[in-house]
Design an enzyme around this catalytic site. Structure first.
Site, PDB file in Angstrom:
ATOM      1  N   GLU A  94      21.646 -73.808 -15.467  1.00  0.00           N
ATOM      2  CA  GLU A  94      20.818 -74.920 -15.925  1.00  0.00           C
ATOM      3  C   GLU A  94      19.716 -74.401 -16.815  1.00  0.00           C
ATOM      4  O   GLU A  94      19.261 -73.271 -16.682  1.00  0.00           O
ATOM      5  CB  GLU A  94      20.378 -75.732 -14.720  1.00  0.00           C
ATOM      6  CG  GLU A  94      18.937 -75.743 -14.311  1.00  0.00           C
ATOM      7  CD  GLU A  94      18.774 -76.590 -13.053  1.00  0.00           C
ATOM      8  OE1 GLU A  94      18.638 -77.818 -13.214  1.00  0.00           O
ATOM      9  OE2 GLU A  94      18.794 -76.044 -11.943  1.00  0.00           O
ATOM     10  N   ARG A 113      22.182 -79.386 -17.538  1.00  0.00           N
ATOM     11  CA  ARG A 113      22.958 -78.608 -16.586  1.00  0.00           C
ATOM     12  C   ARG A 113      24.304 -78.331 -17.227  1.00  0.00           C
ATOM     13  O   ARG A 113      24.824 -79.167 -17.959  1.00  0.00           O
ATOM     14  CB  ARG A 113      23.152 -79.384 -15.292  1.00  0.00           C
ATOM     15  CG  ARG A 113      21.972 -79.231 -14.362  1.00  0.00           C
ATOM     16  CD  ARG A 113      22.280 -79.807 -13.015  1.00  0.00           C
ATOM     17  NE  ARG A 113      21.206 -79.485 -12.082  1.00  0.00           N
ATOM     18  CZ  ARG A 113      21.157 -79.927 -10.837  1.00  0.00           C
ATOM     19  NH1 ARG A 113      22.117 -80.699 -10.379  1.00  0.00           N
ATOM     20  NH2 ARG A 113      20.161 -79.592 -10.061  1.00  0.00           N
ATOM     21  N   ASP A 172      15.678 -68.664 -31.075  1.00  0.00           N
ATOM     22  CA  ASP A 172      15.565 -68.310 -29.659  1.00  0.00           C
ATOM     23  C   ASP A 172      16.606 -67.260 -29.283  1.00  0.00           C
ATOM     24  O   ASP A 172      17.200 -67.318 -28.200  1.00  0.00           O
ATOM     25  CB  ASP A 172      15.679 -69.566 -28.790  1.00  0.00           C
ATOM     26  CG  ASP A 172      15.049 -69.377 -27.406  1.00  0.00           C
ATOM     27  OD1 ASP A 172      14.228 -68.454 -27.243  1.00  0.00           O
ATOM     28  OD2 ASP A 172      15.391 -70.155 -26.500  1.00  0.00           O
ATOM     29  N   LYS A 213      17.859 -64.153 -27.737  1.00  0.00           N
ATOM     30  CA  LYS A 213      17.415 -63.300 -26.631  1.00  0.00           C
ATOM     31  C   LYS A 213      18.637 -63.012 -25.771  1.00  0.00           C
ATOM     32  O   LYS A 213      19.665 -63.707 -25.897  1.00  0.00           O
ATOM     33  CB  LYS A 213      16.327 -63.993 -25.816  1.00  0.00           C
ATOM     34  CG  LYS A 213      16.736 -65.336 -25.249  1.00  0.00           C
ATOM     35  CD  LYS A 213      15.617 -65.929 -24.430  1.00  0.00           C
ATOM     36  CE  LYS A 213      15.965 -67.309 -23.918  1.00  0.00           C
ATOM     37  NZ  LYS A 213      14.879 -67.881 -23.110  1.00  0.00           N
ATOM     38  N   ASN A 242      20.564 -65.801 -24.117  1.00  0.00           N
ATOM     39  CA  ASN A 242      21.325 -66.734 -24.953  1.00  0.00           C
ATOM     40  C   ASN A 242      22.504 -66.061 -25.644  1.00  0.00           C
ATOM     41  O   ASN A 242      23.128 -66.639 -26.521  1.00  0.00           O
ATOM     42  CB  ASN A 242      20.413 -67.398 -25.998  1.00  0.00           C
ATOM     43  CG  ASN A 242      19.562 -68.499 -25.377  1.00  0.00           C
ATOM     44  OD1 ASN A 242      19.910 -69.034 -24.321  1.00  0.00           O
ATOM     45  ND2 ASN A 242      18.452 -68.823 -26.018  1.00  0.00           N
ATOM     46  N   ASP A 262      23.090 -71.792 -27.095  1.00  0.00           N
ATOM     47  CA  ASP A 262      21.836 -72.527 -26.976  1.00  0.00           C
ATOM     48  C   ASP A 262      21.113 -72.741 -28.309  1.00  0.00           C
ATOM     49  O   ASP A 262      20.199 -71.993 -28.670  1.00  0.00           O
ATOM     50  CB  ASP A 262      20.891 -71.854 -25.969  1.00  0.00           C
ATOM     51  CG  ASP A 262      19.759 -72.795 -25.570  1.00  0.00           C
ATOM     52  OD1 ASP A 262      19.673 -73.908 -26.126  1.00  0.00           O
ATOM     53  OD2 ASP A 262      18.955 -72.405 -24.706  1.00  0.00           O
ATOM     54  N   THR A 286      10.622 -67.639 -27.193  1.00  0.00           N
ATOM     55  CA  THR A 286      10.421 -67.131 -25.845  1.00  0.00           C
ATOM     56  C   THR A 286       9.435 -65.978 -25.954  1.00  0.00           C
ATOM     57  O   THR A 286       9.624 -65.112 -26.813  1.00  0.00           O
ATOM     58  CB  THR A 286      11.777 -66.673 -25.277  1.00  0.00           C
ATOM     59  OG1 THR A 286      12.630 -67.822 -25.191  1.00  0.00           O
ATOM     60  CG2 THR A 286      11.631 -66.041 -23.912  1.00  0.00           C
TER      61      THR A 286
END
Ligand code: ADP
Length: 320
Positions: free
Chosen positions: A52, A57, A166, A168, A171, A184, A204
């Site tokens: 999630e 989810r 994002d 990272k 992901n 993502d 992030t």
């Protein structure tokens, strides 16, 4: 500096100031055992739970032919505001426009009365973050394979005017053959006019580029992904992100001052160290291009295995 819009999900990270979950006022989705669209043409059996995120989810599902997929579920109650809708539509528009062997394939988007669903390529082996926890750090040959695949995906995104924003380890998913799949796209941005700059502070903490935090007047562009790629390379070979410390403010200070070290007990090659230093250049204009990165001696003078064996999930492979 205001906190970024996306919380650090990776468990070993320091605690960030608590941000409201986007769906804090809504219950998380609990989709039916058989997921159908309005027309009844699409049908998936829900067979497991995968994870999630901020507002979704993700479940493992099976289509009528028996193909297993991932299905990202967002409740319509979490989409009451115009802003939430705009964000989700942007994610869908961007993700479905991308087709690359190292990007999680977007299959379909549909809805029922309660939820919006996105069916995606299934990455059954988890993320590089999960694997790093088991392995502590990766060998340089493995890191080269992951990096080449990530940079290939990133180059493809950038030539399609998409900034991921994002990137990272959490992901970067793995398929059954240990190939990297970027996923993502919840913070991705489309650059619609050449030279356009983005101003939203997002990302992030550990992976955020300095210009996102400290050059808010000027904005940021594609180079923020290059910065994250540098943070990722450091994290792969050292085992933790370069600017990590106990609180987010201190992380931002270190990013601003470009303060990080190469711990003496984790010997890495001078080529790896040099490349990381080049990529983590504070001025985005001075950062190497993706082409320059793959032309660096770290890649040119090191072995790049054709594939990574699946036992590498738990122990270092020996490439000789
Ligand atoms: P959010 O956008 O809400 O952060 P993510 O897309 O990061 O959601 O997904 C949340 C979690 O679901 C991930 O951390 C991962 O564990 C799991 N997940 C997401 N996509 C996939 C996929 N394609 N295959 C397998 N697991 C996935």
């Amino acid at each position: 500096t205001p906190p970024p819009k996306h919380q650090e999900k990776e468990k070993r990270q320091p605690h960030s100031p608590p941000l409201p979950r986007q769906n804090s006022k809504t219950t998380p989705p609990s989709p039916p055992k058989v997921i159908c669209d309005y027309t009844g043409k699409l049908q998936f059996n829900r067979i497991g739970f995968l994870g999630e995120g901020g507002f979704a989810r993700v479940y493992e599902v099976q289509d009528p032919r028996g193909t297993r997929l991932a299905c990202k579920v967002v409740t319509k109650t979490s989409l009451k505001t115009k802003k939430a809708k705009t964000k989700l539509y942007a994610e869908i528009k961007i993700h479905r426009s991308l087709e690359h062997p190292n990007i999680v394939r977007f299959q379909e988007c549909f809805e029922d009365e309660d939820n919006v669903y996105m069916s995606l390529e299934l990455c059954p082996s988890g993320s590089l973050m999960d694997m790093l926890r088991r392995r502590r750090r990766f060998t340089e040959p493995e890191s080269r394979v992951f990096m080449v695949q990530l940079i290939g995906a990133c180059h493809y995104m950038h030539t399609h005017q998409v900034i991921h924003r994002d990137l990272k380890l959490g992901n970067l998913f793995l398929d059954a053959d240990m190939n990297v799949k970027v996923g993502d796209f919840g913070l991705a941005a489309l650059i619609e006019n050449p030279g356009e700059r983005k101003k939203t502070i997002c990302g992030t903490p550990n992976y955020i580029a300095p210009e996102v935090l400290f050059d808010t007047a000027n904005g940021h562009s594609f180079e923020v992904d290059t910065w994250s790629i540098g943070v990722i390379l450091y994290t792969l070979v050292i085992g933790r992100p370069p600017f990590q410390t106990k609180d987010v403010k201190a992380i931002y200070q270190r990013i601003r001052d470009n303060v990080y070290e190469f711990p003496a007990d984790r010997a890495i090659s001078s080529n790896a160290q040099h490349l990381i230093q080049q990529i983590l250049t504070p001025d985005p204009q001075m950062r190497p291009t993706l082409h320059e990165i793959v032309d660096h001696p770290f890649f040119i003078h090191g072995t790049v295995p054709s594939a990574i064996p699946s036992y590498a999930h738990d122990r270092a492979p020996d490439f000789r």
